[in-house]
Design a protein around this motif. Structure first.
Motif, PDB file in Angstrom:
ATOM      1  N   LEU A   1      -3.306   4.805   8.355  1.00 25.37           N
ATOM      2  CA  LEU A   1      -3.950   3.608   7.813  1.00 25.37           C
ATOM      3  C   LEU A   1      -4.572   2.774   8.928  1.00 25.37           C
ATOM      4  O   LEU A   1      -5.704   2.286   8.796  1.00 25.37           O
ATOM      5  CB  LEU A   1      -2.935   2.775   7.037  1.00 25.37           C
ATOM      6  CG  LEU A   1      -3.466   1.517   6.349  1.00 25.37           C
ATOM      7  CD1 LEU A   1      -4.544   1.856   5.331  1.00 25.37           C
ATOM      8  CD2 LEU A   1      -2.328   0.745   5.678  1.00 25.37           C
TER       9      LEU A   1
ATOM     10  N   LEU B   1      -7.026   2.732   2.836  1.00 22.21           N
ATOM     11  CA  LEU B   1      -5.987   3.545   2.207  1.00 22.21           C
ATOM     12  C   LEU B   1      -6.585   4.783   1.549  1.00 22.21           C
ATOM     13  O   LEU B   1      -6.003   5.875   1.603  1.00 22.21           O
ATOM     14  CB  LEU B   1      -5.238   2.697   1.175  1.00 22.21           C
ATOM     15  CG  LEU B   1      -4.239   3.420   0.270  1.00 22.21           C
ATOM     16  CD1 LEU B   1      -3.099   4.002   1.101  1.00 22.21           C
ATOM     17  CD2 LEU B   1      -3.693   2.470  -0.800  1.00 22.21           C
TER      18      LEU B   1
ATOM     19  N   LEU C   1       0.824  -1.203   0.000  1.00 21.82           N
ATOM     20  CA  LEU C   1       0.000   0.000   0.000  1.00 21.82           C
ATOM     21  C   LEU C   1       0.857   1.251   0.000  1.00 21.82           C
ATOM     22  O   LEU C   1       0.521   2.252  -0.643  1.00 21.82           O
ATOM     23  CB  LEU C   1      -0.937  -0.002   1.206  1.00 21.82           C
ATOM     24  CG  LEU C   1      -1.967  -1.144   1.280  1.00 21.82           C
ATOM     25  CD1 LEU C   1      -2.864  -0.966   2.501  1.00 21.82           C
ATOM     26  CD2 LEU C   1      -2.809  -1.221   0.019  1.00 21.82           C
ATOM     27  N   GLN C   2       1.975   1.227   0.721  1.00 16.32           N
ATOM     28  CA  GLN C   2       2.866   2.394   0.752  1.00 16.32           C
ATOM     29  C   GLN C   2       3.476   2.655  -0.622  1.00 16.32           C
ATOM     30  O   GLN C   2       3.770   3.808  -0.964  1.00 16.32           O
ATOM     31  CB  GLN C   2       3.967   2.189   1.793  1.00 16.32           C
ATOM     32  CG  GLN C   2       3.489   2.369   3.225  1.00 16.32           C
ATOM     33  CD  GLN C   2       4.573   2.119   4.256  1.00 16.32           C
ATOM     34  OE1 GLN C   2       5.521   1.368   4.002  1.00 16.32           O
ATOM     35  NE2 GLN C   2       4.433   2.738   5.423  1.00 16.32           N
TER      36      GLN C   2
ATOM     37  N   THR D   1      -6.980   7.737   4.014  1.00 19.76           N
ATOM     38  CA  THR D   1      -5.864   8.254   4.809  1.00 19.76           C
ATOM     39  C   THR D   1      -5.665   9.743   4.536  1.00 19.76           C
ATOM     40  O   THR D   1      -5.195  10.488   5.404  1.00 19.76           O
ATOM     41  CB  THR D   1      -4.565   7.490   4.516  1.00 19.76           C
ATOM     42  OG1 THR D   1      -4.313   7.504   3.099  1.00 19.76           O
ATOM     43  CG2 THR D   1      -4.665   6.046   5.002  1.00 19.76           C
TER      44      THR D   1
ATOM     45  N   ARG E   1      -7.802  -1.474   0.977  1.00 17.15           N
ATOM     46  CA  ARG E   1      -7.659  -0.422  -0.033  1.00 17.15           C
ATOM     47  C   ARG E   1      -8.643   0.716   0.207  1.00 17.15           C
ATOM     48  O   ARG E   1      -8.346   1.878  -0.096  1.00 17.15           O
ATOM     49  CB  ARG E   1      -7.837  -1.010  -1.434  1.00 17.15           C
ATOM     50  CG  ARG E   1      -6.632  -1.833  -1.873  1.00 17.15           C
ATOM     51  CD  ARG E   1      -6.908  -2.663  -3.079  1.00 17.15           C
ATOM     52  NE  ARG E   1      -6.411  -2.066  -4.308  1.00 17.15           N
ATOM     53  CZ  ARG E   1      -6.318  -2.729  -5.452  1.00 17.15           C
ATOM     54  NH1 ARG E   1      -6.679  -3.997  -5.521  1.00 17.15           N
ATOM     55  NH2 ARG E   1      -5.873  -2.143  -6.530  1.00 17.15           N
TER      56      ARG E   1
END
Length: 496
Positions: free
Chosen positions: A95, A128, A84-85, A131, A125
């Motif tokens: 997150l 994410l 994800l990063q 965020t 996701r």
């Protein structure tokens, strides 16, 4: 809040009819906006246009930063946090905050992303996506792969957010989270204040009104045609009276020709007036029913087999990295069964189907067996490419039968020559589904067949299953669909 503005928007893909023609919209970024419509109507395309990813004419003004789901992940083989990063810039605590709000275990961050279930991948996701608390979210099909409990959890999570646009074909989900609805219909775009049910009720009333008006116009046109034909026949007979007997002694025709001719002219003019009125009625009729959706039954190529049992499972269990996915399960699939495989996200439903297909990479215990059968496979995620004709040839499919089902599923003829990878996700799913339907099969093994399908196609598929009665083993999270088509339900439970 800010307003997203579209003015004189025009867009079409090369060689295809316009998706957007002189569109004007004003969308408040505080809205929870549901974007609905049949597959291929341009829902995902509209989101791409808002992100300036496609060329268009007109003006699009977006005064806020945008985030999009599903985000592309460069390396899904990494641990979830690192995967994800690589896709977005955020702090780990941000997150974890969003995952906690969604009721998601933060320990998932330390498992390989590709080892997560489809539902778990969807939820991390989505976490994410938010965020960045300052951005406006564009959310494309978030309910795919989510079980019922997860859909409720995601709905509760999204209701707390300030504003977004969401594409979904789950009416209950849309009703729970949306306060406005934007409908992309066949010939127009309509904006409604309210959730999906508000839109559906208004659409049903409009369709019923247009269908009633269509029936009335049909009757009026038939009556006008009959009257016009009668008057035409009379005027022609008067012309014969006027000239046909002029040499017959004592007929009196010559003395009456002026009266007969004038009367025939009046009747002729009335007939022309009737024809003009019919033209107006026909023009009015053409304006009706342009946005009424119609679907035809699909053809499922089922093949009978003499074996009394198609699939036999006896204390069967799958494990991944020495961790059992579910408790041992036993069941049989016999000819005519329509078996739904259910259980929470991550428990191994898709893995069991993969094991049947000998594609599961972990270990197994117990017995899972079947005789030599013809299978129709439909994977949870489809990655198709190339021309539809080449796809049919490569998979030994009847090309005309494939096109026939694609037409019934609503895929436009202009899309038949478009490379599959350039179609929308919903259109690509239709190609995969149509291929599964035309494959001659004793047993259909389908993993989440409703993913990306619009509501009309979901109903169409259910009706076709009930009509054709294929032997079916399937995974699906839509409880209404399961209740409607399944003859047997097998529940996977957590391993002790």
């Amino acid at each position: 809040m800010a307003t997203i503005t579209l003015q004189h928007l025009n867009f079409n893909y090369d060689g295809q009819a316009p998706l957007f023609d002189d569109v004007a919209l004003h969308l408040d970024t505080s809205w929870h906006l549901g974007l609905v419509g049949r597959n291929g109507r341009g829902k995902t395309t509209l989101m791409r246009l808002l992100q300036q990813q496609l060329d268009y004419t007109g003006q699009i003004h977006v005064p806020v930063a945008l985030t999009y789901f599903p985000q592309p992940l460069p390396d899904p083989s990494q641990l979830t946090l690192y995967a994800l990063q690589a896709a977005n810039d955020f702090e780990q605590w941000q997150l974890v905050r969003e995952m906690t709000l969604m009721g998601l275990d933060p320990d998932l961050l330390w498992r390989p992303y590709q080892a997560l279930s489809g539902g778990e991948q969807t939820k991390v996701r989505l976490a994410l996506l938010f965020t960045n608390t300052e951005a406006f979210a564009l959310i494309d099909e978030p309910t795919n792969h989510l079980d019922h409990a997860s859909r409720q959890a995601v709905a509760a999570y999204l209701k707390q957010k300030s504003g977004f646009i969401v594409i979904s074909h789950d009416r209950d989900f849309l009703d729970a989270i949306c306060d406005h609805t934007l409908a992309l219909e066949r010939q127009k775009i309509s904006l409604y204040q309210g959730n999906y049910s508000v839109y559906a009720q208004a659409k049903a009333q409009q369709d019923a009104q247009e269908q009633a008006e269509d029936q009335k116009l049909r009757k009026d046109i038939e009556r006008l045609k009959h009257t016009a034909a009668q008057k035409n026949q009379w005027s022609q007979s008067r012309e014969r009276d006027k000239y046909g007997d002029r040499h017959v002694k004592g007929s009196g025709a010559i003395n009456n020709t002026g009266f007969i001719g004038a009367r025939a002219a009046r009747v002729m003019q009335k007939r022309k007036n009737l024809e003009h009125r019919m033209d107006r009625e026909l023009a009015a009729k053409e304006a009706l029913l342009q946005n009424v959706e119609t679907v035809a039954p699909l053809v499922i190529n089922t093949v009978c087999d003499h074996h009394p049992v198609y699939v036999h499972a006896d204390q069967f269990q799958l494990s991944y990295a020495d961790q059992p996915l579910f408790a041992p399960v036993s069941f049989d699939v016999t000819p005519g069964d329509r078996v739904a495989l259910v259980g929470p996200n991550g428990i191994g439903k898709s893995s069991l189907l993969q094991a049947l297909h000998q594609r599961f990479t972990g270990s197994s215990q117990g017995i899972l067996s079947h005789p030599a059968l013809k299978f129709s496979w439909l994977a949870q995620q489809t990655r198709l490419s190339g021309a539809i004709s080449d796809f049919a040839a490569a998979h030994h499919l009847d090309y005309q039968a494939l096109l026939n089902n694609l037409k019934k599923l609503g895929l436009a003829r202009t899309s038949f020559t478009t490379p599959i990878e350039h179609l929308s996700m919903g259109q690509q799913k239709k190609v995969a589904l149509a291929a599964a339907l035309v494959t001659p099969a004793n047993l259909c093994v389908w993993d989440e067949p409703l993913n990306f399908l619009d509501l009309d196609n979901q109903d169409q598929l259910a009706k076709s299953i009930l009509s054709s009665k294929p032997t079916l083993l399937f995974v699906e999270h839509d409880q209404a669909f399961i209740d409607r088509v399944a003859t047997k339900v097998i529940t996977l439970t957590p391993a002790k």
